[in-house]
Motif scaffolding. Structure first.
Motif, short mmCIF file in Angstrom:
data_model
loop_
_atom_site.label_atom_id
_atom_site.label_comp_id
_atom_site.label_asym_id
_atom_site.label_seq_id
_atom_site.Cartn_x
_atom_site.Cartn_y
_atom_site.Cartn_z
N ILE A 182 -14.86 -7.43 -6.00
CA ILE A 182 -14.27 -8.61 -6.64
C ILE A 182 -13.23 -9.25 -5.72
N HIS A 183 -12.43 -8.42 -5.06
CA HIS A 183 -11.39 -8.92 -4.16
C HIS A 183 -11.99 -9.74 -3.02
N VAL A 184 -13.09 -9.25 -2.45
CA VAL A 184 -13.69 -9.92 -1.28
C VAL A 184 -14.53 -11.13 -1.69
N PHE A 202 -4.82 -4.50 -7.03
CA PHE A 202 -4.14 -3.55 -6.15
C PHE A 202 -4.48 -3.80 -4.68
N PHE A 203 -5.53 -4.57 -4.45
CA PHE A 203 -5.97 -4.81 -3.07
C PHE A 203 -5.58 -6.20 -2.58
N TRP A 204 -4.62 -6.84 -3.22
CA TRP A 204 -4.28 -8.23 -2.90
C TRP A 204 -3.84 -8.40 -1.46
N SER A 205 -3.24 -7.35 -0.87
CA SER A 205 -2.71 -7.49 0.49
C SER A 205 -3.75 -7.21 1.57
N LEU A 206 -4.93 -6.73 1.19
CA LEU A 206 -5.96 -6.40 2.17
C LEU A 206 -6.68 -7.64 2.66
N SER A 207 -6.96 -7.68 3.96
CA SER A 207 -7.80 -8.75 4.50
C SER A 207 -9.24 -8.50 4.09
N THR A 208 -10.05 -9.53 4.23
CA THR A 208 -11.46 -9.40 3.87
C THR A 208 -12.14 -8.30 4.67
N GLU A 209 -11.87 -8.24 5.96
CA GLU A 209 -12.50 -7.24 6.82
C GLU A 209 -12.07 -5.83 6.45
#
Length: 237
Positions: A182-184, A202-209
């Protein structure tokens, strides 16, 4: 003349696992997994067959099928105990819904019968999230009852804790994978993935890669856990 494009609710199956090599290992590892499970089923069937002289084997087929339905599928024996029965039903119903959803995914992807879409997809998404979370709660309550309150009727064996741990791990893995997807992808139907949408925050700070890489390794961890669960289950109660 402008035409309105109608988008049918669905999602990409095996998202982020596009490589043919991944699919080769996915189906290749399934073969020994099913073989080990089949041996376990065969041995258990031998045990059941050894009891054919017992009175239960002398009743007619309709009676036996009815008993299988109410005692096996409907869990009548367990449901009589309110406290433990409620915990067990949380696990049982959640597991059945997740198993059904996985079967639908198999039919859609591997058999090419496109049924995992539209309102049916949305309904299954909601049920899988809600009842999958219920399964996790049920496992936690069962672990509390088994290992903390230690009620007298329970006999703790390694296989018992293994099954509880595996079920909990599978559900947690599934929600993490759903949250990363969902995040990506910014899934337009994410609102129906109630728990997955919450996990994605919880993954808001992660880049797509970075999210893709974590998803890839988690997906394989989840797949190997599923295969281990399939192989182990026929050897447990």
């Amino acid at each position: 003349m402008l035409q309105t494009q109608i988008t049918v609710p669905s999602r990409e199956i095996l998202w982020n696992i596009e490589s043919p090599l991944n699919l080769f290992f996915l189906y290749g590892l399934l073969i020994p997994t099913m073989l080990i499970a089949a041996i376990g089923v065969f041995r258990r069937a031998e045990l059941w067959y050894a009891g054919q002289t017992e009175p239960e084997f002398k009743t007619n087929w309709l009676t036996r099928i009815w008993q299988l339905t109410i005692w096996g599928l409907m869990q009548k024996g367990v449901a009589r105990e309110k406290k433990s029965g409620s915990i067990h039903l949380l696990i049982y119903i959640g597991f059945l819904v997740l198993l059904f959803t996985t079967t639908v995914v198999f039919i859609d992807h591997d058999l090419g019968i496109k049924i995992y879409r539209g309102n049916f997809y949305l309904l299954l998404t909601v049920l899988s999230d809600v009842l999958g979370f219920g399964l996790l709660i049920g496992c936690l309550l069962a672990a509390h009852r088994r290992y903390l309150t230690k009620e007298d009727m329970l006999h703790n064996r390694f296989a018992d804790s293994m099954i509880l741990n595996l079920l909990s791990l599978l559900v947690v893995q599934g929600f993490i994978l759903e949250g990363l997807r969902i995040h990506v992808t910014n899934d337009p139907w994410a609102a129906y993935s109630i728990v997955g949408l919450a996990v994605s925050k919880f993954f808001w700070s992660l880049s797509t890669e970075s999210a893709r890489q974590i998803h890839f390794y988690m997906w394989w961890f989840h797949t190997l856990t599923v295969y281990f669960f399939i192989a182990l289950t026929p050897y447990t109660k």
